[in-house]
Design a protein around this motif. Structure first.
Motif, mmCIF file in Angstrom:
data_model
loop_
_atom_site.group_PDB
_atom_site.id
_atom_site.type_symbol
_atom_site.label_atom_id
_atom_site.label_comp_id
_atom_site.label_asym_id
_atom_site.label_seq_id
_atom_site.Cartn_x
_atom_site.Cartn_y
_atom_site.Cartn_z
ATOM 1 N N LEU A 72 42.603 87.366 -61.954
ATOM 2 C CA LEU A 72 42.985 86.786 -62.988
ATOM 3 C C LEU A 72 42.199 85.448 -62.667
ATOM 4 O O LEU A 72 41.353 84.471 -63.102
ATOM 5 C CB LEU A 72 43.956 86.609 -63.755
ATOM 6 C CG LEU A 72 43.686 85.550 -65.060
ATOM 7 C CD1 LEU A 72 42.748 85.920 -66.158
ATOM 8 C CD2 LEU A 72 45.137 85.865 -66.005
ATOM 9 N N GLY A 111 41.473 82.867 -74.004
ATOM 10 C CA GLY A 111 40.801 83.517 -72.788
ATOM 11 C C GLY A 111 39.314 83.222 -72.413
ATOM 12 O O GLY A 111 39.028 83.801 -71.409
ATOM 13 N N ALA A 140 39.838 86.472 -70.023
ATOM 14 C CA ALA A 140 40.969 87.363 -70.578
ATOM 15 C C ALA A 140 40.896 87.736 -71.984
ATOM 16 O O ALA A 140 40.083 87.092 -72.684
ATOM 17 C CB ALA A 140 42.343 86.540 -70.317
ATOM 18 N N THR A 145 46.189 86.263 -74.070
ATOM 19 C CA THR A 145 45.938 84.980 -73.569
ATOM 20 C C THR A 145 46.995 84.205 -75.034
ATOM 21 O O THR A 145 47.746 83.343 -74.664
ATOM 22 C CB THR A 145 44.677 84.254 -73.635
ATOM 23 O OG1 THR A 145 43.854 85.222 -72.928
ATOM 24 C CG2 THR A 145 44.733 82.915 -73.254
#
Length: 260
Positions: A72, A111, A140, A145
């Motif tokens: 990520l 996200g 994401a 999120t």
């Protein structure tokens, strides 16, 4: 073949906050501690993040998968590459305030990573030339999120960032996180409303300890700036995406609360 079911931690999951020895990527013992060596025993993820408990942060990262956490961070494309070691959960890698601001754009934008842009146009001979920004990219899911954003609201409402409200009178709905490096060398506060994101770092260029935590050094600057920057603007709530359901949780067990 049998499907493997992985227990993904939720905001209500219980982890034990206690002195713990982890293994780093090279098999060596890694024994971090909580700030001022304060431990709470069994604690929900929500409360642990609000109180900035390092041990629980690492345990949650391990449960989610350290490779996933590193991936990520890499998808944001800022700062230095982070290895999937337990220390990644505590931010043990190089990042500038600019890097951190870029990374935090995923939270108020569901996200979506939005590259920062310092210059939007150049005026040449009286003619304005617009500069195209790098396109935002989804890194994401909006629902997961949002859950982290919701947890970060607890930092300001009842956690390590609560002085923003009690001491500095900042009342707008917001989310954020304190940060303090080893030996009190760096103090951070990253915080945002749905409309404004601000990162504060306090430290010395020669890496000399400032002997102050993020809540002591960076939070006052953040709260004072945000309070003045948002004067006259209404407090707006963070949009709740589809798929998120609210429930009352017993903070001692992490289970659904009963009438009692």
């Amino acid at each position: 073949a049998t499907d493997t079911v992985v227990a993904v931690p939720s905001t209500a999951s219980i982890f034990v906050d206690e002195p713990t020895v982890f293994k780093d990527g090279e098999g060596h013992d890694y024994e971090p501690g909580n700030y001022q060596n304060e431990y709470d025993g069994p604690i929900t993820v929500r409360k642990a993040l609000a109180l900035s408990r390092n041990i629980v942060a690492i345990k949650v990262a391990e449960a989610a998968g350290l490779d996933q956490v590193a991936d990520l961070w890499q998808r944001g494309g800022v700062g230095t590459p982070a290895k999937p070691y337990p220390s990644i959960a505590l931010g043990v890698f190089e990042a500038s305030p600019l890097d951190m601001a870029a990374a935090y754009t995923i939270f108020p934008n569901g996200g979506m990573f939005k590259p920062l842009q310092a210059i939007t146009r150049v005026v040449d001979g009286g003619k304005a030339v617009s500069l195209a920004a790098n396109k935002p990219r989804q890194v994401a899911r909006p629902d997961t999120t949002y859950l982290v954003t919701n947890l970060l609201r607890g930092v300001i409402n009842e956690g390590t960032g609560a002085a923003a409200r009690s001491a500095y009178g900042f009342v707008v709905d917001a989310a954020g996180k304190t940060g303090t490096t080893n030996d009190l060398r760096d103090a951070w506060f990253a915080g945002f409303t749905p409309d404004l994101l601000t990162i504060v770092w306090v430290g010395l260029d020669d890496n000399t300890p400032i002997r102050l935590s993020g809540a002591q050094a960076a939070l006052p600057i953040w709260a004072t700036f945000m309070k003045n920057a948002l004067v006259g603007r209404p407090s707006t709530a963070f949009d709740t995406p589809q798929g998120v359901i609210y429930a009352a949780i017993d903070k001692d067990t992490g289970l659904l609360a009963t009438p009692n």
